[in-house]
Scaffold this active site. Structure first.
Site, PDB file in Angstrom:
ATOM      1  N   TYR A 152       0.836  -1.196   0.000  1.00 37.65           N
ATOM      2  CA  TYR A 152       0.000   0.000   0.000  1.00 37.65           C
ATOM      3  C   TYR A 152       0.876   1.252   0.000  1.00 37.65           C
ATOM      4  CZ  TYR A 152      -2.797   3.791   1.996  1.00 37.65           C
ATOM      5  OH  TYR A 152      -3.387   5.009   2.234  1.00 37.65           O
ATOM      6  N   ALA A 153       1.833   1.310   0.919  1.00 38.75           N
ATOM      7  CA  ALA A 153       2.730   2.463   0.994  1.00 38.75           C
ATOM      8  C   ALA A 153       3.542   2.599  -0.285  1.00 38.75           C
ATOM      9  CB  ALA A 153       3.649   2.320   2.206  1.00 38.75           C
TER      10      ALA A 153
END
Length: 335
Positions: A152-153
């Site tokens: 996600y990051a």
């Protein structure tokens, strides 16, 4: 003004769109109504927005570049605000392809549309997760942010990098803003506040990860909306560069800005605040740190203050109380 906002059935997009509509602006909202969490909650948000005659709701996925392009050309916006994404840190461990499709391919479609229509200001929602487990606090926009702890990051940092290249190549003024643990009424059911209040209301255990030793820089939703609207009026350019702390690129009209108050709260203090406001103790289940979690988030708000003159200030107890009031009114409607 006319705003084109993706993710208007989502938590942040809903609040932002409603505020702009209340102020008399026109909003074109785009949302895929994905089933990552309760569709009833998303439908309730969208229904509230459709009460405004200047709101135009369109259902579609970010991957549908043709629909995005046709919509933007039919309703040319002054500002585009890209909030839609596959959210959630932990879900990225289970279904990373959803993040590839939405956060990379979908965001690239947004960049293409912004380039084609020549929008006056493109704004992109990024996240404090890009800082990873940075030991240096507070997190400053210029800090190293190339060691993501989750996909996600990684997808959000990749979006920032793609956006910088488009800002350079096509001169699209672009602001990427990094959120810090946003909470408040109409929040997401997978976030800690919603989960804890729901479990405590139903006399269930709450799961506290990292043995409660983590801390988060909580940002109340109204403060976040204030900051986004403030920044929307400041399209990056050399004319509004501020001192040495500015992240305005030397190669492009591109800037990264933290939106956070710089007041981290320990997880156990967060739980105690909820207990005090609800008037009951939580049944705590202490668990080890989850894969991909970071020990702390801590924003430096210095650049935000230099640009806008303010930062998030709502106290945690005030924001939690507002969420609880909302939850008690709506818990039977949203499932």
């Amino acid at each position: 003004m006319r705003y084109f906002i993706t993710g208007t059935a989502g938590f942040i997009g809903f609040h932002l769109a409603r505020r702009l509509l209340e102020e008399g602006h026109e909003v074109v909202g785009y949302d895929g109504m994905t089933p990552y969490y309760s569709l009833r909650l998303k439908e309730a948000r969208n229904a509230a927005l459709t009460q405004f005659p200047s709101y135009h709701s369109v259902m579609g996925m970010l991957e549908d570049g043709g629909l995005l392009r046709d919509l933007a050309k039919a309703f040319p916006p002054d500002v585009m605000i890209h909030l839609a994404a596959q959210a959630g840190v932990r879900y990225s461990l289970e279904n990373p392809k959803a993040y590839l499709d939405s956060n990379l391919i979908g965001s690239w479609n947004i960049l293409e549309v912004a380039r084609e229509i020549g929008v006056g200001h493109l704004m992109l929602a990024s996240t404090s997760s890009v800082y990873g487990a940075n030991p240096d606090v507070p997190f400053r926009e210029g800090d190293k942010a190339d060691e993501p702890m989750t996909f996600y990051a990684a997808s959000k940092k990749s979006m920032e990098l793609m956006a910088h290249s488009y800002a350079h190549l096509y001169k699209v003024p672009t602001t990427a803003f990094r959120f810090f643990t946003v909470y408040g009424p109409w929040g997401r059911p997978d976030m800690a506040l919603f989960k804890f209040v729901k479990a405590m209301t139903e006399d269930q255990e709450i799961e506290i990860y990292g043995e409660g030793k983590m801390s988060r820089d909580f940002t109340y939703i109204d403060d976040l909306v204030d900051s986004i609207i403030d920044l929307s009026r400041i399209a990056p350019s050399e004319e509004n560069r501020v001192a040495e702390i500015d992240t305005l690129s030397r190669q492009a009209p591109f800037r990264v800005v933290n939106i956070g108050g710089g007041q981290p709260v320990g997880l156990l203090d967060f739980v105690e605040t909820i207990e005090t406001i609800m008037g009951k103790p939580a049944r705590r289940k202490m668990l080890p740190m989850q894969q991909g979690d970071v020990p702390r988030t801590f924003a430096s708000p210095d650049l935000l203050v230099a640009l806008t003159g303010r930062k998030p200030e709502t106290e945690l107890k005030e924001g939690v109380a507002a969420f609880l009031d909302w939850y008690r009114q709506h818990q039977h409607e949203i499932g």
